[in-house]
Design an enzyme around this catalytic site. Structure first.
Site, mmCIF file in Angstrom:
data_model
loop_
_atom_site.group_PDB
_atom_site.id
_atom_site.type_symbol
_atom_site.label_atom_id
_atom_site.label_comp_id
_atom_site.label_asym_id
_atom_site.label_seq_id
_atom_site.Cartn_x
_atom_site.Cartn_y
_atom_site.Cartn_z
ATOM 1 C CE LYS A 122 -2.297 -1.070 3.820
ATOM 2 N NZ LYS A 122 -1.699 -2.356 4.205
ATOM 3 N NE ARG B 13 -4.607 -1.440 9.924
ATOM 4 C CZ ARG B 13 -3.494 -0.847 9.459
ATOM 5 N NH1 ARG B 13 -3.501 0.417 9.114
ATOM 6 N NH2 ARG B 13 -2.392 -1.545 9.334
ATOM 7 N NE ARG C 263 6.988 -3.421 6.348
ATOM 8 C CZ ARG C 263 5.690 -3.229 6.279
ATOM 9 N NH1 ARG C 263 5.116 -2.969 5.134
ATOM 10 N NH2 ARG C 263 4.936 -3.303 7.354
ATOM 11 N NE ARG D 71 5.796 -0.697 10.352
ATOM 12 C CZ ARG D 71 4.637 -0.727 9.718
ATOM 13 N NH1 ARG D 71 4.530 -0.205 8.509
ATOM 14 N NH2 ARG D 71 3.593 -1.279 10.277
ATOM 15 N NE ARG E 249 1.645 -4.930 11.460
ATOM 16 C CZ ARG E 249 2.816 -4.946 10.803
ATOM 17 N NH1 ARG E 249 3.850 -5.633 11.266
ATOM 18 N NH2 ARG E 249 2.949 -4.277 9.701
HETATM 19 P P1 AMP Z 1 0.484 0.522 9.128
HETATM 20 O O1 AMP Z 1 1.684 1.405 8.984
HETATM 21 O O2 AMP Z 1 -0.680 0.964 8.299
HETATM 22 O O3 AMP Z 1 0.806 -0.940 8.942
HETATM 23 O O4 AMP Z 1 0.005 0.680 10.645
HETATM 24 C C1 AMP Z 1 0.832 0.289 11.722
HETATM 25 C C2 AMP Z 1 -0.002 0.105 12.966
HETATM 26 O O5 AMP Z 1 -0.652 1.346 13.315
HETATM 27 C C3 AMP Z 1 -1.150 -0.903 12.847
HETATM 28 O O6 AMP Z 1 -0.726 -2.245 13.079
HETATM 29 C C4 AMP Z 1 -2.104 -0.401 13.943
HETATM 30 O O7 AMP Z 1 -1.639 -0.766 15.238
HETATM 31 C C5 AMP Z 1 -1.960 1.113 13.822
HETATM 32 N N1 AMP Z 1 -2.919 1.671 12.851
HETATM 33 C C6 AMP Z 1 -2.638 2.278 11.663
HETATM 34 N N2 AMP Z 1 -3.772 2.640 11.026
HETATM 35 C C7 AMP Z 1 -4.783 2.240 11.818
HETATM 36 C C8 AMP Z 1 -6.204 2.282 11.697
HETATM 37 N N3 AMP Z 1 -6.804 2.822 10.623
HETATM 38 N N4 AMP Z 1 -6.945 1.758 12.716
HETATM 39 C C9 AMP Z 1 -6.364 1.228 13.802
HETATM 40 N N5 AMP Z 1 -5.049 1.131 13.977
HETATM 41 C C10 AMP Z 1 -4.261 1.620 12.995
#
Ligand code: AMP
Length: 184
Positions: free
Chosen positions: A13, A88, A127, A131, A142
């Protein structure tokens, strides 16, 4: 135009959002990036989000919707944006629907990237972005959260005829071409 890039962790993404941002001159809004910045800057939102992120869980809906609503106040989002990692949950998608209606904006096109699970795990573990949640345990959690809480979001948009399912395997350019064809 508002585009939602939808898919599990490791689906690409962020990579595709960066390319789409350039092609359509639309800003990119990643809730994960907002949270990582907030944690780095030790803000209240960062403090609220940190333990959830470290455990591979979702940050509570109220916190997420508030930061998105606040971010979208910025004039740079007045012609739309590319959402990455949001919504999400069905609650978040319903909240986004009403935020956009209130802003008088056009509905979103949802691009759902599909990638086999073993490939997702391989991508996330390789990657190398440093993180804290890109661990074997982190990705396992996740992915299960994605299946349980996030996949119903796709049904929400499918019911509205807004979703396009795109094969997320192949080269970055091949995937980008599939997305832009679906958007045109
Ligand atoms: P990402 O970078 O999109 O993979 O997000 C990393 C982490 O941030 C996720 O595993 C969640 O813990 C939190 N997070 C990001 N976006 C959301 C969302 N829309 N709703 C809830 N938690 C989120």
């Amino acid at each position: 135009m508002n585009i939602i890039l939808f898919g599990p962790p490791g689906a690409g993404k962020g990579t595709q959002a960066a390319l789409l941002q350039e092609k359509y001159s639309l800003p990119h809004l990643s809730t994960g990036d907002i949270f990582r910045d907030a944690i780095k800057n030790e803000t209240l939102v960062g403090l609220k989000a940190k333990s959830f992120i470290d455990n591979g869980e979702l940050v509570p809906d109220e916190v997420v919707v508030e930061i998105v609503a606040e971010a979208l106040e910025d004039v740079k989002y007045q012609s739309g944006c590319i959402f990455d990692g949001f919504p999400r949950t069905v609650y978040q998608s319903e909240s986004l629907d009403s935020i956009l209606v209130n802003k008088g904006q056009t509905p979103c096109k949802v691009i759902a990237l599909t990638v086999p699970e073993d490939e997702l795990v391989r991508r996330v573990l390789s990657r190398g972005q440093g993180r804290t949640d890109d661990t074997k345990e982190g990705i396992k959690n996740r992915l299960s959260v994605y299946h349980n809480e996030t996949t119903p979001v796709l049904e929400h948009y499918n019911d509205k005829g807004m979703a396009e399912v795109i094969n997320g395997t192949g080269t970055i350019e091949e995937i980008f071409d599939r997305i832009t064809s679906a958007l045109s």
